[in-house]
Enzyme design. Structure first.
Site, PDB file in Angstrom:
ATOM      1  N   ASP A  98       0.865  -1.177   0.000  1.00 44.28           N
ATOM      2  CA  ASP A  98       0.000   0.000   0.000  1.00 44.28           C
ATOM      3  C   ASP A  98       0.905   1.231   0.000  1.00 44.28           C
ATOM      4  O   ASP A  98       1.713   1.408   0.913  1.00 44.28           O
ATOM      5  CB  ASP A  98      -0.896  -0.030   1.249  1.00 44.28           C
ATOM      6  CG  ASP A  98      -2.241   0.619   1.010  1.00 44.28           C
ATOM      7  OD1 ASP A  98      -2.265   1.682   0.365  1.00 44.28           O
ATOM      8  OD2 ASP A  98      -3.255   0.069   1.473  1.00 44.28           O
ATOM      9  N   ASP A 200      -2.808   4.642  -2.431  1.00 47.14           N
ATOM     10  CA  ASP A 200      -3.804   5.297  -1.588  1.00 47.14           C
ATOM     11  C   ASP A 200      -4.164   6.685  -2.123  1.00 47.14           C
ATOM     12  O   ASP A 200      -3.270   7.476  -2.436  1.00 47.14           O
ATOM     13  CB  ASP A 200      -3.186   5.427  -0.190  1.00 47.14           C
ATOM     14  CG  ASP A 200      -4.184   5.803   0.870  1.00 47.14           C
ATOM     15  OD1 ASP A 200      -5.100   5.009   1.123  1.00 47.14           O
ATOM     16  OD2 ASP A 200      -4.045   6.894   1.459  1.00 47.14           O
ATOM     17  N   GLU A 242      -6.274   4.040  -6.177  1.00 51.51           N
ATOM     18  CA  GLU A 242      -7.531   4.337  -5.481  1.00 51.51           C
ATOM     19  C   GLU A 242      -7.970   5.741  -5.887  1.00 51.51           C
ATOM     20  O   GLU A 242      -7.244   6.709  -5.680  1.00 51.51           O
ATOM     21  CB  GLU A 242      -7.347   4.286  -3.958  1.00 51.51           C
ATOM     22  CG  GLU A 242      -8.679   4.447  -3.232  1.00 51.51           C
ATOM     23  CD  GLU A 242      -8.564   4.903  -1.772  1.00 51.51           C
ATOM     24  OE1 GLU A 242      -9.518   4.658  -1.009  1.00 51.51           O
ATOM     25  OE2 GLU A 242      -7.538   5.501  -1.393  1.00 51.51           O
ATOM     26  N   HIS A 316     -11.507  -2.314   3.391  1.00 48.94           N
ATOM     27  CA  HIS A 316     -11.354  -1.945   4.800  1.00 48.94           C
ATOM     28  C   HIS A 316     -12.011  -0.620   5.159  1.00 48.94           C
ATOM     29  O   HIS A 316     -11.986  -0.224   6.322  1.00 48.94           O
ATOM     30  CB  HIS A 316      -9.861  -1.890   5.133  1.00 48.94           C
ATOM     31  CG  HIS A 316      -9.171  -0.756   4.409  1.00 48.94           C
ATOM     32  ND1 HIS A 316      -9.040  -0.718   3.037  1.00 48.94           N
ATOM     33  CD2 HIS A 316      -8.625   0.392   4.865  1.00 48.94           C
ATOM     34  CE1 HIS A 316      -8.424   0.403   2.692  1.00 48.94           C
ATOM     35  NE2 HIS A 316      -8.163   1.092   3.774  1.00 48.94           N
ATOM     36  N   ASP A 317     -12.524   0.093   4.179  1.00 49.54           N
ATOM     37  CA  ASP A 317     -13.202   1.371   4.434  1.00 49.54           C
ATOM     38  C   ASP A 317     -14.715   1.250   4.290  1.00 49.54           C
ATOM     39  O   ASP A 317     -15.425   2.256   4.420  1.00 49.54           O
ATOM     40  CB  ASP A 317     -12.725   2.436   3.430  1.00 49.54           C
ATOM     41  CG  ASP A 317     -11.255   2.789   3.583  1.00 49.54           C
ATOM     42  OD1 ASP A 317     -10.738   2.738   4.717  1.00 49.54           O
ATOM     43  OD2 ASP A 317     -10.620   3.124   2.557  1.00 49.54           O
TER      44      ASP A 317
HETATM   45  C1  GLC Z   1      -7.672   5.747   1.844  1.00 48.53           C
HETATM   46  C2  GLC Z   1      -7.597   4.529   2.734  1.00 48.53           C
HETATM   47  C3  GLC Z   1      -8.192   4.871   4.064  1.00 48.53           C
HETATM   48  C4  GLC Z   1      -7.388   5.986   4.691  1.00 48.53           C
HETATM   49  C5  GLC Z   1      -7.289   7.183   3.745  1.00 48.53           C
HETATM   50  C6  GLC Z   1      -6.195   8.114   4.185  1.00 48.53           C
HETATM   51  O1  GLC Z   1      -8.960   6.073   1.502  1.00 48.53           O
HETATM   52  O2  GLC Z   1      -8.191   3.438   2.110  1.00 48.53           O
HETATM   53  O3  GLC Z   1      -8.260   3.762   4.929  1.00 48.53           O
HETATM   54  O4  GLC Z   1      -7.968   6.395   5.895  1.00 48.53           O
HETATM   55  O5  GLC Z   1      -6.983   6.819   2.427  1.00 48.53           O
HETATM   56  O6  GLC Z   1      -4.944   7.526   3.970  1.00 48.53           O
END
Ligand code: GLC
Ligand code: CA
Length: 546
Positions: A98, A200, A242, A316-317
């Site tokens: 990640d 991310d 992402e 996970h979100d």
């Molecule tokens: C992304 C991650 C999330 C995190 C955010 C800040 O959306 O998936 O879990 O809190 O970025 O890094």
């Protein structure tokens, strides 16, 4: 579209803190992951997206990194990370690290240096602005985790930008020294033998701060291309961006072959459509199949010949797939299998979030203190102050809070679900006595074995990977069905998204088929008549005989 080795692969996402604890401190760790590689190999996946394991004060469970090249003590050591990479590879599994480079932790040495003063060489690694005339933040930009997106540095009187918590200061991607440091770090990870990166909130790095444009800023794609050339573009790696902001047009910019940017985009249109226009995720709309079909169709169509999509129902979100899109109760198994079939029969790369393969569900803790997620906790405080009731906010957390996905993986029916011998850092979902890996492995028709079949099918049938997508029965209120076609082959995929049996009248073009039923979880269907009686949450894929 160029063919890639990973096109028929399936990704499994591990959230390390909640996966498996090997030393009894209640926190999942790398040793725990290594001990479960045979399990993952049995499932058949080839890629692991590993949520962050780097050194971190864990303000956002590792998405706040204080050293990109070391491992958090609670997760293990660099030597164990090397072992994980090697042991996974021995099972033909590659690890996607990640990459969190929109921001660092406030404990990262770059930020500690930057705090030393305006003349410090690292000051410009972050984004600083003068206070407004009243001494307050430079503008009203709001953080995703509540409150202002600006935090005061008392020593200088200036503010720094943080789109997430104030312990996650945003990096300044207008500074070429930031590029050089990040690229060098990425190259060192690639040299360790990883399979690539999940990136991310990558859509935020091109931000135009003074125009308050954070996502999709003007430099975004140039920065990604530059990163590609300087790092992963030199090898055959998998990169996943992402991008909450991505439209299908953006997705082509990220992932079309000739762009030389990323392998695929990870976008959220099918998730965001169930959020309230003003209240966002904290007030969710009921699932509506018509809207869902429209969004999936839009993405499947837009990326049919160029670009590549990630396919996922959860991460996970997000809430658990079966709780959001299926049925947690009577039809949990059937709806989990239906969702699995639907996902794996679309075009793109499927992602399985840990626990999805056994149909884990959302959790409902009684009190706010049992929650751990910084987003839920901060927003609970902020919104109660704004007059939202406790009940409304709890129902938002129950529906969409991130801890739904973060309760410990349920391995067996022993205490703490076999996740830890100590006290877990977050409560275990009480349904672990029924829903767990040991039970799933012992039951030949479980959700787990259904997933295993789907993962294997993608390797055997190129039509599942490369076939064109065309929706059929588009107006049907309960059924989502489509054709995949490749050369002379046609595959029909039918999913009943409802808890009711459905009598499905087929158009003439689909009648009188005979063929091979690739997957089903009721009686296999090898022939089609003029109409079908579908069971609740039934799904199947039928490959037409020639
Ligand atoms: C992304 C991650 C999330 C995190 C955010 C800040 O959306 O998936 O879990 O809190 O970025 O890094
Ligand atoms: Ca541990």
């Amino acid at each position: 579209m160029k063919t890639k080795w990973w096109h028929n692969a399936v990704v499994y996402q591990i959230y390390p803190r909640s996966f498996m604890d090997s030393n009894g401190d209640g926190i999942g760790d790398i040793g725990g992951i290594i001990s479960k590689l045979d399990y993952l190999h049995q499932l058949g996946i080839n890629l692991i997206w590993l949520s962050p394991v780097y050194r971190s004060p864990m303000d956002d469970n590792g998405y706040d990194i204080s050293d990109y090249e070391d491992i958090a003590a609670e997760f293990g050591t660099l030597a164990q990370m090397d072992t994980l990479i090697a042991q996974a590879k021995a099972r033909d599994i590659h690890i996607l690290m990640d990459l969190v480079v929109n921001h660092t932790s406030d404990e990262h040495p770059w930020f500690l240096e930057a705090l030393k003063g305006k003349d410090n060489p690292y000051r410009d690694f972050y984004i600083w602005r003068k206070a407004a005339a009243d001494g307050g933040p430079p503008n009203d930009f709001h953080s995703y985790f509540g409150g202002s997106g600006w935090a005061l540095d008392e020593a200088s009187g200036d503010y720094y930008l943080h789109q997430f918590s104030k312990r996650q200061p945003d990096l300044n991607w207008d500074n070429p020294r930031v590029h050089a440091e990040v690229h060098a770090m990425m190259n060192r990870w690639l040299a360790k033998g990883i399979g690539g990166f999940r990136m991310d909130v990558i859509d935020l790095i091109g931000k135009e701060v003074d125009r308050q444009i954070m996502a999709n800023g003007k430099n975004l794609h140039a920065l990604i291309r530059q990163m590609n050339r300087a790092t992963f573009g030199k090898g055959d790696y998998v990169t996943v961006g992402e991008a909450w902001s991505a439209s299908p047009e953006d997705a082509l910019l990220y992932s079309a072959d000739d762009r030389e940017e990323l392998s695929m985009v990870f976008q959220f249109d099918h998730i965001k459509q169930f959020w309230d226009e003003t209240e966002g995720k904290w007030r969710s709309k009921p699932f509506d199949l018509a809207g869902f079909k429209t969004v999936i169709d839009k993405w499947q169509t837009a990326l049919s010949h160029q670009g590549w999509n990630s396919l996922f129902w959860s991460n996970h979100d997000l809430p658990r797939a079966v709780s959001k899109f299926g049925d947690e109760g009577e039809f949990r198994e059937a709806s989990a299998k239906m969702l699995a079939t639907a996902l794996h029969c679309l075009k793109g790369t499927p992602y399985i979030y840990q626990g999805e393969e056994i149909g884990m569900t959302n959790v409902r803790f009684d009190t706010v203190d049992e929650y751990r997620d910084i987003e839920s906790l901060n927003l609970y405080q902020e919104r109660l102050q704004q007059g939202v009731s406790h009940e409304d906010m709890m129902s938002g957390i129950y529906a969409n809070g991130r801890d739904n996905a973060r309760t410990p993986m349920q391995w067996d029916s022993s205490e703490n679900a076999g996740f830890t011998t100590g006290t877990p850092w977050i409560g275990v979902n009480p349904n672990y006595r029924d829903i767990n890996v040991a039970a799933a492995l012992a039951q030949p028709d479980s959700i787990f074995w259904h997933y295993q079949k789907l993962v294997a099918l993608r390797k055997q049938h190129p039509i599942l990977v490369y076939g064109d997508f065309q929706q059929v029965l588009t107006e049907h209120p309960q059924v989502f069905a489509w054709l995949r076609t490749l050369g002379d082959d046609t595959l029909l995929v039918v999913n009943n998204f409802s808890r009711e049996p459905v009598t499905l009248h087929l158009p003439e073009s689909l009648q009188n088929w005979h063929g091979e039923c690739l997957i089903s979880h009721y009686t296999p269907r090898h022939t089609l008549a003029a109409s079908l009686e579908l069971q609740p949450y039934e799904s199947f894929a039928l490959l037409k005989g020639r």
